[in-house]
Design an enzyme around this catalytic site. Sequence first.
Site, PDB file in Angstrom:
ATOM      1  N   HIS A  32      -0.372  -4.574   2.327  1.00 33.21           N
ATOM      2  CA  HIS A  32      -0.371  -5.721   1.858  1.00 33.21           C
ATOM      3  C   HIS A  32      -1.087  -5.958   0.691  1.00 33.21           C
ATOM      4  CE1 HIS A  32      -0.470  -5.093   6.632  1.00 33.21           C
ATOM      5  NE2 HIS A  32      -1.532  -3.651   6.307  1.00 33.21           N
ATOM      6  N   THR A  33      -1.076  -7.418   1.020  1.00 31.41           N
ATOM      7  CA  THR A  33      -1.751  -7.794  -0.593  1.00 31.41           C
ATOM      8  C   THR A  33      -2.473  -7.441  -1.305  1.00 31.41           C
ATOM      9  OG1 THR A  33      -0.367  -9.936   0.264  1.00 31.41           O
ATOM     10  CG2 THR A  33      -1.292 -10.053  -1.759  1.00 31.41           C
TER      11      THR A  33
END
Length: 260
Positions: A32-33
Amino acid sequence: MDHRPQAWGRPRDDVYGSYDASYMQTNGPNQHTQSPVVTGTSVIAMKFKDGVVMAADNLASYGSLARFTDVKRIRTFADTSLIGFGGDVSDMQYLDRHLAALSIDEAYQPSAHTLNARSLHKYLSKLLYRRRSNFDPLWNHLLVAGIDDEGKPFLAAADLLGTTFSSPSLATGFGSMLAQPMMRKHVPDEASVANVTREQAVEVIRECMKVLFYRDARSLDSYSLAVVTKDGIELSESEKLENQSWAFADRIKGYGTQTV
């Protein structure tokens, strides 16, 4: 390499053979970011005897570039609460849609009961903690303001880890270092809130926004200002800084031509 525009960066199939896309597939964990790109800076808020004043500038920075100059980072909920968003703008938009859906659900409940500011803050803190526990945090620092069950001003914060705290004045980003000392002069503790009028609180917040524009390279001179009281919410999203003066700048070492 194939330098035709429709296939820039791709090896030529007639020379190297067709590309094996299986290399792009992995059995590893989902990622994920972890580094927000478009972000908003400080959100500041301060209690007064009848409610809470909150402000945030309208700039969203693309890295260090002042890219988007009309991003509103203060939202209302059920005409009773304010939410100020610092941090990642895309996560702010996700939370905004989530809260809009929640507000609709609350409005259609048979009991006609809506979440007050304290309940909304608790809900958001649990949401942030759950996302953090899933290793997919929402990269935001939130301020929630409104009126609690006892009719008193409520102001609290929640960060991307789900950590929560409350104070007569709160700020995110650079505001926690530059604006908090100014606000704490007027509301050092809960007892002092009763001595602050709405006009005084708004004036302090405006002065804080001016200092942030002077000192924070990720800020803007246009901002949103909101006031929440028992009578409802007043939100202005097109405020401008007034009476700016850069006279102090020539006394800063390293600025302009130095004579000493």
